[in-house]
Design an enzyme around this catalytic site. Sequence first.
Site, PDB file in Angstrom:
ATOM      1  N   HIS A 194       0.957 -15.371   8.033  1.00 43.18           N
ATOM      2  CA  HIS A 194      -0.237 -16.113   8.448  1.00 43.18           C
ATOM      3  C   HIS A 194      -0.025 -16.863   9.750  1.00 43.18           C
ATOM      4  O   HIS A 194      -0.951 -17.068  10.517  1.00 43.18           O
ATOM      5  CB  HIS A 194      -0.726 -17.005   7.308  1.00 43.18           C
ATOM      6  CG  HIS A 194      -1.400 -16.188   6.265  1.00 43.18           C
ATOM      7  ND1 HIS A 194      -0.733 -15.708   5.163  1.00 43.18           N
ATOM      8  CD2 HIS A 194      -2.654 -15.689   6.210  1.00 43.18           C
ATOM      9  CE1 HIS A 194      -1.573 -14.962   4.455  1.00 43.18           C
ATOM     10  NE2 HIS A 194      -2.735 -14.938   5.061  1.00 43.18           N
TER      11      HIS A 194
ATOM     12  N   GLU B 115      -7.001  -6.226  -2.387  1.00 44.82           N
ATOM     13  CA  GLU B 115      -5.736  -6.489  -1.702  1.00 44.82           C
ATOM     14  C   GLU B 115      -4.532  -6.456  -2.631  1.00 44.82           C
ATOM     15  O   GLU B 115      -3.426  -6.736  -2.205  1.00 44.82           O
ATOM     16  CB  GLU B 115      -5.787  -7.778  -0.881  1.00 44.82           C
ATOM     17  CG  GLU B 115      -6.270  -8.998  -1.580  1.00 44.82           C
ATOM     18  CD  GLU B 115      -6.358 -10.215  -0.641  1.00 44.82           C
ATOM     19  OE1 GLU B 115      -5.929 -10.130   0.519  1.00 44.82           O
ATOM     20  OE2 GLU B 115      -6.849 -11.250  -1.101  1.00 44.82           O
TER      21      GLU B 115
ATOM     22  N   ASP C 202      -2.226  -7.820   2.592  1.00 41.25           N
ATOM     23  CA  ASP C 202      -1.643  -8.002   1.264  1.00 41.25           C
ATOM     24  C   ASP C 202      -1.511  -6.685   0.519  1.00 41.25           C
ATOM     25  O   ASP C 202      -0.565  -6.506  -0.252  1.00 41.25           O
ATOM     26  CB  ASP C 202      -2.491  -8.988   0.448  1.00 41.25           C
ATOM     27  CG  ASP C 202      -2.134 -10.422   0.795  1.00 41.25           C
ATOM     28  OD1 ASP C 202      -0.936 -10.712   0.902  1.00 41.25           O
ATOM     29  OD2 ASP C 202      -3.049 -11.239   0.992  1.00 41.25           O
TER      30      ASP C 202
ATOM     31  N   CYS D  62     -10.555  -5.899   6.514  1.00 40.44           N
ATOM     32  CA  CYS D  62     -10.443  -7.147   7.274  1.00 40.44           C
ATOM     33  C   CYS D  62      -8.985  -7.546   7.497  1.00 40.44           C
ATOM     34  O   CYS D  62      -8.707  -8.617   8.020  1.00 40.44           O
ATOM     35  CB  CYS D  62     -11.213  -8.275   6.590  1.00 40.44           C
ATOM     36  SG  CYS D  62     -10.557  -8.688   4.969  1.00 40.44           S
TER      37      CYS D  62
END
Length: 594
Positions: free
Chosen positions: A213, A461, A485, A532
Amino acid sequence: MTFSIHGLAVARGIAIGRAVIVASSRVDVAHYFIEPEQIEAEIDRVRVARNAVVDEIIRVQEGLMDMRTKETPHELAAILDVHLMLLQDDDLIDGVKQRISGRLYNAEWAVTAQLEALARQFDEMEDRYLRERKADIEQIAERVLRAMQGAPSPIAPPVPSRGKRSSQDLLLDDTVDVPLVLIAHDLSPADMLQFKQSVFAGFVTDVGGKTSHTAIVARSMDIPAVVGARSASQLVRQDDWVVIDGDAGVIIVDPSPIILAEYGFKQRQGELERERLSRLRFTPAVTLDDQKIELLANIEMPDDAQAAVAAGAVGVGLFRSEFLFMGRQGALPGEDEQYEAYKRAVEGMQGLPVTIRTVDVGADKPLDNKSADRIHRDEAHLNPALGLRAIRWSLADPAMFLTQLRAILRAAAHGKVNLLFPMLGAASEIRQALALVAIARAELDQRGIPHGAVRLGAMIEVPAAALTLPMFIRHFDFLSVGTNDLIQYTLAIDRADESVAHLYDPVHPAVLRLLAGTISECRARGKSVSVCGEMAGDITLTRLLLGLGLRSFSMHPSQILAVKQQILRADTSKLQPWAQQVLDAEDPASLLAA
Ligand code: PEP
Ligand code: MG
């Protein structure tokens, strides 16, 4: 001497600037820029703290004198003398002042930076005794910083922007105009967010994978960044000139004039390319065979909506709402605060839809950036990515979750809102999440508070979701594949761990099979599906995703135009059979490269 360090390329482009090394101090300190009118007050804070430490040392010394008749600890007395000498050293004091007044560093940052620079000098000394004095510097740094913690800065962290600068602007004097690049061992996503509006021209961290992240936030800032550079924060010194090549994942330290000229040229080429791409902003994203492609934006904060609109996004495909929850020392945002934030994003998108994902904290997104917090988290949960993360965290605290759901439903009164749940894997989770939406709506009705309709969506995910797709198709209006993920959980590779980054493979046959199956099943059943994760913004994968049938991509605003360029050149009728071959291949990457 010029040398290079290799890491993982996460955000493209070239940055050239002086290194700012952060957070190597044992005391947790904030790093931010002050306003010019705050210079005197910050210098004063250092002066007061230093005087307090000097007084404290003198008091200890006096105590030692009284003990003389007994056993006098000579060594301790000598150490205290050294500490006093260092604290009163003009170079140290002038250096700190220069960093505050010349560079507008806050007091704590100036102290750590100056003391680190000094410690490096000691490190290099031939004389062992002098070399060992480095420990004394660390100790006085700690004392001064702790003294300052007793009188915290009245200045709020976020920072005035000094804008980005190119190599042509390089100034060799030590003023606020020198471009700066940030080098750190680790930065939490919350740390990164603090730097979002700041001056840094580039970032390097020792740790982290391409889809950690921290890397994602760096990418959203659209500045060159390299992660997983192992010991960069040890090898680079405070103030070294550094080139960050975000395309190749390389850092060049102390570049020679020839290297600098070469990278200056590359930097200008990159700027020209961006200028060329900007002409595509109003061009519809349609393939050569007339397939309309939806290009959406991923955002972290409500004000990112501006960048999304500016890049020509036709909506927000992923608003990572957890960034509103981070760095607040546990005080979560209330319903009104969240409502205002979501409303700002909705209004910022000027009638275009906004997909708000419910909070996804845990794993490499801790709520706070305090190192103690991370230690606590890691000890408490040995596998944080498999633990109480995302929807699991929300369902474990229904009151908190309902607060968020009410805020999102209220924002939906101001525009088109899609509500997206992260990391669902089980039917029970789906039932609970949907029931809580109904409860949140009933609560608003009861209180007579306006709210709007939302489309409900789930992220695909975890492999469990991809493998039970019909259940998701039944319960939701749309699906969004979180490939970051999905790759992590399919391949059992921690996305934030640079030591296994070479195995984190977006085109591993297992990942492609889950992705292709999800896209084709959704299309067959007329269910909207987008991607996404970071794959959506990777131009080397655009053709493959189109060939697999994807028609909706969500990515950082800075990636939209480059992906659009790929789309404008693509013919999906030709890409489809090729994508099938890639899907069936043992080594799909070899076909992609061809
Ligand atoms: C993903 O997992 O692909 C995703 C988009 O969510 P995040 O990166 O925030 O985990
Ligand atoms: Mg995810």
